[in-house]
Design a protein around this motif. Sequence first.
Motif, PDB file in Angstrom:
ATOM      1  N   VAL A  10       0.834  -1.200   0.000  1.00 51.73           N
ATOM      2  CA  VAL A  10       0.000   0.000   0.000  1.00 51.73           C
ATOM      3  C   VAL A  10       0.874   1.257   0.000  1.00 51.73           C
ATOM      4  O   VAL A  10       0.629   2.203  -0.764  1.00 51.73           O
ATOM      5  N   ALA A  11       1.898   1.262   0.843  1.00 52.83           N
ATOM      6  CA  ALA A  11       2.784   2.431   0.909  1.00 52.83           C
ATOM      7  C   ALA A  11       3.484   2.668  -0.421  1.00 52.83           C
ATOM      8  O   ALA A  11       3.604   3.814  -0.884  1.00 52.83           O
ATOM      9  N   GLU A  12       3.951   1.581  -1.054  1.00 56.76           N
ATOM     10  CA  GLU A  12       4.653   1.728  -2.330  1.00 56.76           C
ATOM     11  C   GLU A  12       3.697   2.152  -3.437  1.00 56.76           C
ATOM     12  O   GLU A  12       4.054   2.975  -4.300  1.00 56.76           O
ATOM     13  N   LEU A  13       2.500   1.621  -3.427  1.00 56.94           N
ATOM     14  CA  LEU A  13       1.494   2.029  -4.408  1.00 56.94           C
ATOM     15  C   LEU A  13       1.228   3.530  -4.323  1.00 56.94           C
ATOM     16  O   LEU A  13       1.227   4.242  -5.337  1.00 56.94           O
ATOM     17  N   LEU A  14       1.015   4.005  -3.116  1.00 59.51           N
ATOM     18  CA  LEU A  14       0.708   5.421  -2.942  1.00 59.51           C
ATOM     19  C   LEU A  14       1.908   6.296  -3.284  1.00 59.51           C
ATOM     20  O   LEU A  14       1.743   7.391  -3.836  1.00 59.51           O
ATOM     21  N   ALA A  15       3.106   5.811  -2.964  1.00 61.49           N
ATOM     22  CA  ALA A  15       4.303   6.589  -3.265  1.00 61.49           C
ATOM     23  C   ALA A  15       4.547   6.697  -4.767  1.00 61.49           C
ATOM     24  O   ALA A  15       4.916   7.753  -5.285  1.00 61.49           O
ATOM     25  N   ARG A  16       4.326   5.586  -5.479  1.00 61.01           N
ATOM     26  CA  ARG A  16       4.593   5.569  -6.920  1.00 61.01           C
ATOM     27  C   ARG A  16       3.463   6.162  -7.743  1.00 61.01           C
ATOM     28  O   ARG A  16       3.698   6.864  -8.739  1.00 61.01           O
ATOM     29  N   HIS A  17       2.232   5.840  -7.370  1.00 64.48           N
ATOM     30  CA  HIS A  17       1.103   6.114  -8.261  1.00 64.48           C
ATOM     31  C   HIS A  17      -0.094   6.767  -7.560  1.00 64.48           C
ATOM     32  O   HIS A  17      -1.178   6.844  -8.157  1.00 64.48           O
ATOM     33  N   GLY A  18       0.087   7.259  -6.349  1.00 64.98           N
ATOM     34  CA  GLY A  18      -1.049   7.716  -5.551  1.00 64.98           C
ATOM     35  C   GLY A  18      -1.563   9.098  -5.856  1.00 64.98           C
ATOM     36  O   GLY A  18      -1.608   9.957  -4.971  1.00 64.98           O
ATOM     37  N   ARG A  19      -1.968   9.336  -7.076  1.00 67.52           N
ATOM     38  CA  ARG A  19      -2.608  10.608  -7.437  1.00 67.52           C
ATOM     39  C   ARG A  19      -3.845  10.287  -8.266  1.00 67.52           C
ATOM     40  O   ARG A  19      -3.806   9.445  -9.159  1.00 67.52           O
ATOM     41  N   THR A  20      -4.912  10.962  -7.984  1.00 68.57           N
ATOM     42  CA  THR A  20      -6.139  10.704  -8.729  1.00 68.57           C
ATOM     43  C   THR A  20      -6.073  11.398 -10.085  1.00 68.57           C
ATOM     44  O   THR A  20      -5.341  12.364 -10.278  1.00 68.57           O
ATOM     45  N   PHE A  21      -6.858  10.898 -11.006  1.00 69.48           N
ATOM     46  CA  PHE A  21      -6.957  11.549 -12.308  1.00 69.48           C
ATOM     47  C   PHE A  21      -7.691  12.875 -12.172  1.00 69.48           C
ATOM     48  O   PHE A  21      -7.434  13.820 -12.917  1.00 69.48           O
ATOM     49  N   ALA A  22      -8.607  12.945 -11.200  1.00 67.36           N
ATOM     50  CA  ALA A  22      -9.329  14.199 -10.960  1.00 67.36           C
ATOM     51  C   ALA A  22      -8.361  15.322 -10.616  1.00 67.36           C
ATOM     52  O   ALA A  22      -8.517  16.462 -11.078  1.00 67.36           O
ATOM     53  N   ASP A  23      -7.360  15.018  -9.814  1.00 61.70           N
ATOM     54  CA  ASP A  23      -6.363  16.033  -9.481  1.00 61.70           C
ATOM     55  C   ASP A  23      -5.642  16.521 -10.735  1.00 61.70           C
ATOM     56  O   ASP A  23      -5.346  17.710 -10.880  1.00 61.70           O
ATOM     57  N   GLU A  24      -5.363  15.596 -11.650  1.00 58.58           N
ATOM     58  CA  GLU A  24      -4.636  15.958 -12.863  1.00 58.58           C
ATOM     59  C   GLU A  24      -5.445  16.862 -13.787  1.00 58.58           C
ATOM     60  O   GLU A  24      -4.869  17.650 -14.543  1.00 58.58           O
ATOM     61  N   ILE A  25      -6.753  16.732 -13.753  1.00 59.45           N
ATOM     62  CA  ILE A  25      -7.578  17.563 -14.635  1.00 59.45           C
ATOM     63  C   ILE A  25      -8.118  18.802 -13.913  1.00 59.45           C
ATOM     64  O   ILE A  25      -8.925  19.544 -14.458  1.00 59.45           O
ATOM     65  N   GLY A  26      -7.682  19.004 -12.677  1.00 53.51           N
ATOM     66  CA  GLY A  26      -8.096  20.187 -11.941  1.00 53.51           C
ATOM     67  C   GLY A  26      -9.514  20.127 -11.418  1.00 53.51           C
ATOM     68  O   GLY A  26     -10.156  21.171 -11.243  1.00 53.51           O
ATOM     69  N   ALA A  27     -10.003  18.919 -11.145  1.00 50.72           N
ATOM     70  CA  ALA A  27     -11.365  18.754 -10.637  1.00 50.72           C
ATOM     71  C   ALA A  27     -11.322  18.519  -9.130  1.00 50.72           C
ATOM     72  O   ALA A  27     -10.809  17.492  -8.674  1.00 50.72           O
ATOM     73  N   ASP A  28     -11.849  19.461  -8.358  1.00 51.74           N
ATOM     74  CA  ASP A  28     -11.882  19.330  -6.902  1.00 51.74           C
ATOM     75  C   ASP A  28     -13.092  18.479  -6.522  1.00 51.74           C
ATOM     76  O   ASP A  28     -14.102  18.998  -6.032  1.00 51.74           O
ATOM     77  N   VAL A  29     -12.968  17.187  -6.731  1.00 51.84           N
ATOM     78  CA  VAL A  29     -14.093  16.284  -6.493  1.00 51.84           C
ATOM     79  C   VAL A  29     -14.530  16.265  -5.033  1.00 51.84           C
ATOM     80  O   VAL A  29     -15.739  16.219  -4.758  1.00 51.84           O
ATOM     81  N   PRO A  30     -13.610  16.289  -4.049  1.00 53.55           N
ATOM     82  CA  PRO A  30     -14.081  16.316  -2.658  1.00 53.55           C
ATOM     83  C   PRO A  30     -15.011  17.492  -2.356  1.00 53.55           C
ATOM     84  O   PRO A  30     -15.899  17.387  -1.510  1.00 53.55           O
ATOM     85  N   ALA A  31     -14.829  18.621  -3.067  1.00 56.53           N
ATOM     86  CA  ALA A  31     -15.713  19.779  -2.866  1.00 56.53           C
ATOM     87  C   ALA A  31     -17.085  19.557  -3.495  1.00 56.53           C
ATOM     88  O   ALA A  31     -18.051  20.248  -3.148  1.00 56.53           O
ATOM     89  N   ASP A  32     -17.179  18.604  -4.436  1.00 59.32           N
ATOM     90  CA  ASP A  32     -18.446  18.227  -5.077  1.00 59.32           C
ATOM     91  C   ASP A  32     -19.162  19.435  -5.677  1.00 59.32           C
ATOM     92  O   ASP A  32     -20.361  19.630  -5.469  1.00 59.32           O
ATOM     93  N   THR A  33     -18.426  20.233  -6.433  1.00 63.95           N
ATOM     94  CA  THR A  33     -19.043  21.378  -7.118  1.00 63.95           C
ATOM     95  C   THR A  33     -19.538  20.943  -8.494  1.00 63.95           C
ATOM     96  O   THR A  33     -19.107  19.914  -9.035  1.00 63.95           O
ATOM     97  N   ALA A  34     -20.416  21.750  -9.069  1.00 59.15           N
ATOM     98  CA  ALA A  34     -20.943  21.435 -10.395  1.00 59.15           C
ATOM     99  C   ALA A  34     -19.817  21.387 -11.423  1.00 59.15           C
ATOM    100  O   ALA A  34     -19.771  20.490 -12.276  1.00 59.15           O
ATOM    101  N   GLU A  35     -18.884  22.343 -11.343  1.00 57.79           N
ATOM    102  CA  GLU A  35     -17.802  22.367 -12.318  1.00 57.79           C
ATOM    103  C   GLU A  35     -16.874  21.166 -12.165  1.00 57.79           C
ATOM    104  O   GLU A  35     -16.468  20.561 -13.163  1.00 57.79           O
ATOM    105  N   ALA A  36     -16.546  20.817 -10.933  1.00 62.37           N
ATOM    106  CA  ALA A  36     -15.659  19.674 -10.710  1.00 62.37           C
ATOM    107  C   ALA A  36     -16.258  18.395 -11.275  1.00 62.37           C
ATOM    108  O   ALA A  36     -15.570  17.609 -11.943  1.00 62.37           O
ATOM    109  N   MET A  37     -17.544  18.195 -11.056  1.00 56.89           N
ATOM    110  CA  MET A  37     -18.163  16.957 -11.513  1.00 56.89           C
ATOM    111  C   MET A  37     -18.377  16.979 -13.023  1.00 56.89           C
ATOM    112  O   MET A  37     -18.391  15.924 -13.663  1.00 56.89           O
ATOM    113  N   PHE A  38     -18.528  18.182 -13.598  1.00 59.20           N
ATOM    114  CA  PHE A  38     -18.588  18.259 -15.054  1.00 59.20           C
ATOM    115  C   PHE A  38     -17.242  17.903 -15.661  1.00 59.20           C
ATOM    116  O   PHE A  38     -17.168  17.161 -16.641  1.00 59.20           O
ATOM    117  N   ARG A  39     -16.169  18.444 -15.094  1.00 53.48           N
ATOM    118  CA  ARG A  39     -14.826  18.087 -15.564  1.00 53.48           C
ATOM    119  C   ARG A  39     -14.637  16.577 -15.517  1.00 53.48           C
ATOM    120  O   ARG A  39     -14.096  15.980 -16.457  1.00 53.48           O
TER     121      ARG A  39
END
Length: 220
Positions: A10-39
Motif C-alpha cells: 500500500v505504501a509503495e502504491l501510494l508513493a509511486r502512483h497515488g494521485r487521482t486523475f481528478a487532481d490531474e484535470i483540476g477537478a476538486d471532487v471532494p468539494a463536489d461542485t458542479a464544475e468539478a463533476m462536469f470536468r
Amino acid sequence: MAGTDTEAVVAELLARHGRTFADEIGADVPADTAEAMFRLTVFALLAGARIRADAAVRACRALMDAGWTDAASMAEATWAERAQVLNQNGYARYDESTSRQLADACDYLSDAYDGDVRHLREAADCAPDREREMLQRIKGIGPVAADIFLREAQAGWDELVPYLDERVLQTAGELGLPTSSEDFVELVDRNDVPRLVAALVRVHLEHDVADLRQATSRPS
C-alpha cells in the motif's frame, strides 16, 4: 518463496502512483461542485475511448482551458472548435466523433439535469448501481467510462466508498491485497481510498505490477 507485506504494498502504491486523475484535470471532487463533476464527466467520456489515459487528461485540460467548463458552454462551442482542440491534444483519430459525443452528452445533461451531473446522483437516490446505470444514458458514457467516473467520484460521493471495479480488483489480487470491500476500505483512511484505487489503475496501465510486487515481497 515470498509472501505479501500488505502495508509495504500500500505504501509503495501510494508513493509511486497515488494521485487521482481528478487532481490531474483540476477537478476538486471532494468539494463536489458542479464544475468539478462536469470536468470529471468529460474526462470519463474521453478516457472511456481506446486511448491512453495521459492523452485523455491532456485533452480534458485543453477543453477546460478553452473555457468550456460547463455543459452549456461546451455545447455552445462549434463542432469544429471542439474537434480542433481534441485533434491537437491526442485525439487525431477520434476528434470528429468525440466532438459530436461531447455535444450530445452536454445536451442530455442540460435537458435531464439542468447541466449538473450532481442531480443525476439525487435522481439515483445515491445508489451506486443506479448511478452507474444512469450515467450510461449519457452519450459517450459506456460501462468503462461509468466505472472511471465512479472510481474518481468516490472522493466526494460517500456512498461509493469503496468503488472497486473489475480492473481494480484484478490488480489488487495480483498484488496480494484484499478484494472484499470491507477489508479493502480498512487499508487506508477514507480520504486516501480514491488515491489507492487510482494507484491500482495506474500500476496496471504502466505495467508496474511485477516490479512493485518484487520490491515489496518478503521471505516467508
